[in-house]
Design a protein around this motif. Structure first.
Motif, mmCIF file in Angstrom:
data_model
loop_
_atom_site.group_PDB
_atom_site.id
_atom_site.type_symbol
_atom_site.label_atom_id
_atom_site.label_comp_id
_atom_site.label_asym_id
_atom_site.label_seq_id
_atom_site.Cartn_x
_atom_site.Cartn_y
_atom_site.Cartn_z
ATOM 1 N N ASP A 163 -5.906 15.154 1.142
ATOM 2 C CA ASP A 163 -5.613 14.185 0.087
ATOM 3 C C ASP A 163 -4.663 14.733 -0.972
ATOM 4 O OD1 ASP A 163 -7.628 15.950 -0.542
ATOM 5 O OD2 ASP A 163 -8.764 14.558 -1.787
ATOM 6 N N TYR A 164 -4.214 15.977 -0.805
ATOM 7 C CA TYR A 164 -3.280 16.576 -1.756
ATOM 8 C C TYR A 164 -1.894 16.802 -1.139
ATOM 9 C CZ TYR A 164 -6.852 17.935 -5.251
ATOM 10 O OH TYR A 164 -7.833 17.951 -6.211
ATOM 11 N N ASP A 165 -1.841 16.976 0.179
ATOM 12 C CA ASP A 165 -0.633 17.519 0.802
ATOM 13 C C ASP A 165 0.618 16.673 0.578
ATOM 14 O OD1 ASP A 165 -1.339 15.446 2.445
ATOM 15 O OD2 ASP A 165 -1.309 16.577 4.317
ATOM 16 N N ASN A 166 0.477 15.354 0.423
ATOM 17 C CA ASN A 166 1.663 14.524 0.206
ATOM 18 C C ASN A 166 1.960 14.293 -1.270
ATOM 19 O OD1 ASN A 166 -0.558 12.908 -0.247
ATOM 20 N ND2 ASN A 166 0.420 11.036 0.523
ATOM 21 N N ARG A 167 1.150 14.889 -2.154
ATOM 22 C CA ARG A 167 1.329 14.691 -3.589
ATOM 23 C C ARG A 167 1.771 15.968 -4.305
ATOM 24 N NH1 ARG A 167 -4.392 11.469 -4.418
ATOM 25 N NH2 ARG A 167 -3.926 9.720 -3.046
ATOM 26 N N LEU A 168 1.298 17.102 -3.812
ATOM 27 C CA LEU A 168 1.626 18.367 -4.463
ATOM 28 C C LEU A 168 3.121 18.669 -4.535
ATOM 29 C CD1 LEU A 168 -1.180 20.789 -3.214
ATOM 30 C CD2 LEU A 168 -0.679 20.212 -5.586
ATOM 31 N N ASP A 224 1.364 7.222 -15.272
ATOM 32 C CA ASP A 224 1.385 7.133 -13.808
ATOM 33 C C ASP A 224 0.000 6.737 -13.297
ATOM 34 O OD1 ASP A 224 1.710 7.468 -11.079
ATOM 35 O OD2 ASP A 224 2.854 9.322 -11.275
ATOM 36 N N TRP A 225 -0.054 5.770 -12.409
ATOM 37 C CA TRP A 225 -1.330 5.281 -11.883
ATOM 38 C C TRP A 225 -1.957 6.242 -10.883
ATOM 39 C CZ3 TRP A 225 -1.511 4.978 -6.654
ATOM 40 C CH2 TRP A 225 -0.289 4.915 -5.967
ATOM 41 N N ALA A 226 -1.145 7.119 -10.294
ATOM 42 C CA ALA A 226 -1.652 8.013 -9.248
ATOM 43 C C ALA A 226 -2.666 9.008 -9.821
ATOM 44 C CB ALA A 226 -0.504 8.776 -8.605
ATOM 45 N N VAL A 227 -3.697 9.311 -9.021
ATOM 46 C CA VAL A 227 -4.709 10.292 -9.445
ATOM 47 C C VAL A 227 -4.045 11.641 -9.681
ATOM 48 C CG1 VAL A 227 -6.784 11.545 -8.771
ATOM 49 C CG2 VAL A 227 -6.585 9.099 -8.257
ATOM 50 N N MET A 228 -3.140 12.014 -8.780
ATOM 51 C CA MET A 228 -2.386 13.250 -8.973
ATOM 52 C C MET A 228 -0.921 12.911 -9.207
ATOM 53 S SD MET A 228 -1.714 16.608 -6.595
ATOM 54 C CE MET A 228 -3.427 17.065 -6.495
ATOM 55 N N HIS A 271 -6.917 14.916 -14.847
ATOM 56 C CA HIS A 271 -6.542 13.928 -15.867
ATOM 57 C C HIS A 271 -5.188 14.299 -16.473
ATOM 58 C CE1 HIS A 271 -6.683 11.053 -19.123
ATOM 59 N NE2 HIS A 271 -6.381 12.028 -19.955
ATOM 60 N N CYS A 272 -4.338 13.280 -16.606
ATOM 61 C CA CYS A 272 -3.048 13.460 -17.279
ATOM 62 C C CYS A 272 -2.843 12.292 -18.225
ATOM 63 C CB CYS A 272 -1.906 13.521 -16.259
ATOM 64 S SG CYS A 272 -0.271 13.748 -17.028
ATOM 65 N N PHE A 274 8.283 2.730 -13.245
ATOM 66 C CA PHE A 274 8.864 4.047 -13.048
ATOM 67 C C PHE A 274 9.222 4.679 -14.389
ATOM 68 C CE2 PHE A 274 9.791 1.587 -9.262
ATOM 69 C CZ PHE A 274 9.411 2.449 -8.244
ATOM 70 N N ALA A 275 9.048 5.996 -14.465
ATOM 71 C CA ALA A 275 9.438 6.703 -15.684
ATOM 72 C C ALA A 275 10.951 6.784 -15.758
ATOM 73 C CB ALA A 275 8.852 8.104 -15.669
ATOM 74 N N PRO A 276 11.508 6.762 -16.944
ATOM 75 C CA PRO A 276 12.962 6.925 -17.061
ATOM 76 C C PRO A 276 13.364 8.303 -16.547
ATOM 77 C CG PRO A 276 11.888 7.105 -19.205
ATOM 78 C CD PRO A 276 10.855 6.607 -18.254
#
Length: 222
Positions: A62-67, A165-169, A160-161, A7-9
């Motif tokens: 595939d975006y609705d729970n990440r946005l 974070d491992w998540a694609v988004m 790309h970021c 987790f990020a601080p």
């Protein structure tokens, strides 16, 4: 708690805002002319083009729970630089650190674009009308069709970021995607640039259609 634990601080909102302001000042001083996303109020977008972009993305399963993770970030001014060029969005996002986001968008297929142009022929009177979103619901439906319209499909979007974070988004990418919607409120022509389509063709097609109609009418009179 750091990234080594997965987790990020945590960085308080107020501190993120201060960090973002400091980075913007530093970039400006260095002559880099940052273009931050500034949200006025709780609503991220206000115009046809901005609303259409955000709604379209939120409709992707595939975006609705990440946005949603990006909404707070973009509202808090964390997207400190966002630029749109042909087929690409680049941004800097202030989080627990400063992250670079790159989103590539596929060019709209020629056949798909020409089909849009033909369907809109004679139905858009001017470029101003187009960019201001002042046209019929029928034109809105054509331009925003999930499969055959101007807006990109999820397969057309490549994310790309620089964050760990491992998540694609991640939330930084999500913030940038909402930031694009806010930017389209001010610069709707950027969507056509992003999809590498010439918005003038929609108006040219209308003018050509009207000219052909007038010529045909004159011929019938003679």
């Amino acid at each position: 708690m750091g990234w080594h634990s997965g987790f990020a601080p945590y960085v308080p909102v107020a501190k993120r805002k201060r960090n973002a302001e400091q980075v913007v000042k530093a970039l400006t001083k260095a002559g880099q002319a940052p273009m931050p996303v500034i949200i006025d109020g709780r609503k991220i977008t206000h115009t046809f083009w901005g609303n259409a972009w955000c709604q379209h993305l939120e409709d992707f399963s595939d975006y609705d729970n990440r946005l949603p993770r990006g909404r707070t970030y973009v509202r808090n001014g964390s997207v400190i630089d966002l630029k749109i060029i042909e087929g690409e969005i680049t941004a800097l996002v202030s989080g627990s650190s400063l992250y670079e986001v790159t989103i590539k968008i596929n060019k709209i297929p020629s056949g798909q674009w020409q089909a849009i142009v033909q369907q809109c022929a004679g139905k858009i009177d001017s470029l101003i009308e187009l960019l201001q979103g002042k046209f019929s619901s029928a034109i809105m439906a054509i331009l925003c069709d999930a499969k055959a319209g101007l807006l990109p499909s999820s397969a057309d979007i490549h994310l790309h970021c620089s964050c760990p974070d491992w998540a694609v988004m991640c939330k930084h990418i999500a913030a940038v995607l909402y930031g694009v919607g806010a930017r389209l409120d001010q610069q709707p022509e950027a969507l056509f640039l992003l999809r590498q389509a010439d918005q003038r063709e929609l108006v040219t097609a209308a003018s050509l259609n009207n000219w052909q109609t007038e010529v045909s009418a004159d011929h019938d009179i003679q």
